[in-house]
Write a protein that holds these residues in place. Structure first.
Motif, PDB file in Angstrom:
ATOM      1  N   SER A 182      11.958   1.264   2.154  1.00 25.52           N
ATOM      2  CA  SER A 182      11.147   0.188   2.717  1.00 25.52           C
ATOM      3  C   SER A 182       9.862   0.011   1.922  1.00 25.52           C
ATOM      4  CB  SER A 182      10.818   0.469   4.186  1.00 25.52           C
ATOM      5  OG  SER A 182      11.984   0.377   4.971  1.00 25.52           O
ATOM      6  N   ASP A 204       5.971  -2.327   5.248  1.00 24.65           N
ATOM      7  CA  ASP A 204       6.514  -1.568   6.377  1.00 24.65           C
ATOM      8  C   ASP A 204       5.723  -0.285   6.615  1.00 24.65           C
ATOM      9  OD1 ASP A 204       8.776  -3.316   6.916  1.00 24.65           O
ATOM     10  OD2 ASP A 204       9.632  -2.571   5.055  1.00 24.65           O
ATOM     11  N   LYS A 217      15.760  -3.813   6.880  1.00 22.69           N
ATOM     12  CA  LYS A 217      15.193  -3.197   8.088  1.00 22.69           C
ATOM     13  C   LYS A 217      14.414  -1.945   7.706  1.00 22.69           C
ATOM     14  CE  LYS A 217      16.504  -1.419  12.648  1.00 22.69           C
ATOM     15  NZ  LYS A 217      17.637  -1.084  13.550  1.00 22.69           N
ATOM     16  N   SER A 218      13.205  -1.815   8.240  1.00 22.78           N
ATOM     17  CA  SER A 218      12.345  -0.678   7.899  1.00 22.78           C
ATOM     18  C   SER A 218      13.024   0.650   8.214  1.00 22.78           C
ATOM     19  CB  SER A 218      11.028  -0.765   8.678  1.00 22.78           C
ATOM     20  OG  SER A 218      10.241   0.391   8.436  1.00 22.78           O
TER      21      SER A 218
END
Length: 366
Positions: free
Chosen positions: A140, A144, A349-350
């Motif tokens: 990430s 993030d 997505k983190s």
């Protein structure tokens, strides 16, 4: 007779060329010398373990993967040389990138050569704008990490924050983004310090930090120097919250800092200790290398597996086709979690978690 011998030699030459063609060359770019060599060797080990498993299962498109390592030493100039070496070695793809500052100048080199790249660790937001479109980040980004950091600071009642970086592509980016986010929320950054890499005596820095009376200190650079800063802050009597970024999530920070690291928070990518899917990998890593996998082993392993998967899906070693396959990745199941990409080639997505040092080990905070 001579014609027969000539024909036989030609046949042997063609066979030799076929054997060479049967190898799929993939470059590994990590620091294997310098202050971050421990992390780099760990990543190289994990990638080679992935390659061994892939080759044992039949390879990729009928070819066996052969790796070539370029040592970037976490240094922009040496990274440029390492990238040029890999390009001239005619690699089909590259997996690597630990230090963002060293990874940044290589993006153009790989981009100009049209070489697909998976970046397992480096996550400066500067990589996004510098990316010609061939590189894909599976850690990430700094955005993030900043969100994870400020959430913790808020929960801990922090109002006055001190930030320390080292001016490189990774730590300066994380420091700047944190300052912008924190002050934008109406809080104070009472100290914003830059220190030289490798500097041992941080007494002047510690004195300045303490005079500003921060509720928390955030070290955004790498573990070797971070451990020394933490140690000297605690020795000088600073007892409030200390946090570090993912460049300091190595267990080596805890070894160097000793008891001073107790209670330090770390914003981290997922590591093998907290990943049920990584148990078999961790066991195999220990068996093969006689040591525990470090902080970026899981992502490095996933990076090589993802690259092999993309080449398989492309059905060819054509570099443009591999880049297209990488961009189309949806929920590739890595041991560190599923991988999909945004339209900017960043992780969709983190994956960030918060760790806290307890009893000389990183433990999962949330």
């Amino acid at each position: 007779m001579l014609a027969a011998i000539g024909g036989a030699l030609a046949g042997l030459l063609m066979l030799g060329q076929a054997c060479v063609a049967a190898d799929l060359k993939i470059g590994i770019m990590v620091p294997t010398t310098g202050s971050e060599a421990t992390a780099g060797k760990d990543m190289e080990n994990a990638m080679k373990l992935a390659v061994s498993e892939i080759n044992d299962a039949g390879g990729v498109l009928g070819m066996q993967i052969v790796t070539i390592t370029g040592d970037d030493a976490c240094d922009p100039q040496q990274a440029t040389a390492a990238a040029s070496k890999l390009v001239s070695s005619d690699v089909t793809a590259v997996v690597g990138g630990y230090c963002s500052g060293a990874t940044l100048p290589t993006l153009k080199i790989y981009g100009d050569a049209g070489i697909p790249m998976v970046i397992p660790a480096a996550n400066s937001t500067k990589l996004i704008t510098a990316n010609p479109g061939n590189a894909f980040q599976i850690n990430s980004t700094g955005f993030d990490q900043v969100n994870t950091a400020v959430d913790l600071f808020k929960k801990k009642g922090v109002k006055r924050l001190a930030i320390i970086h080292q001016g490189d592509g990774y730590s300066e980016d994380l420091a700047r983004l944190t300052r912008e986010k924190w002050t934008g929320m109406g809080n104070e950054v009472v100290a914003y310090e830059v220190v030289n890499k490798g500097e041992q005596d941080q007494s002047a820095l510690v004195t300045r930090i303490k005079s500003k009376r921060p509720d928390a200190v955030f070290w955004t650079a790498y573990y070797a120097d971070g451990a020394m800063v933490i140690k000297q802050l605690r020795q000088a009597g600073y007892r409030k919250l200390i946090a570090v970024g993912d460049g300091s999530n190595s267990p080596k920070l805890l070894e160097i800092a000793g008891r001073a690291a107790e209670g330090v928070y770390c914003f981290s990518n997922p590591t093998v200790e907290y990943l049920p899917a990584a148990k078999t990998f961790a066991d195999n890593y220990r068996k093969t290398f006689k040591q525990n996998p470090d902080a970026y082993a899981a992502l490095a392993y996933d990076g090589m597996k993802l690259m092999a998967d993309a080449i398989t899906r492309a059905g060819t070693t054509d570099k443009k086709a591999i880049i297209k396959a990488l961009a189309e990745t949806r929920d590739f199941q890595g041991i560190a979690g599923p991988i999909s990409f945004t339209d900017k080639n960043t992780l969709a997505k983190s994956n960030f978690v918060i760790l806290v040092a307890k009893g000389g080990k990183w433990t999962l905070y949330q």
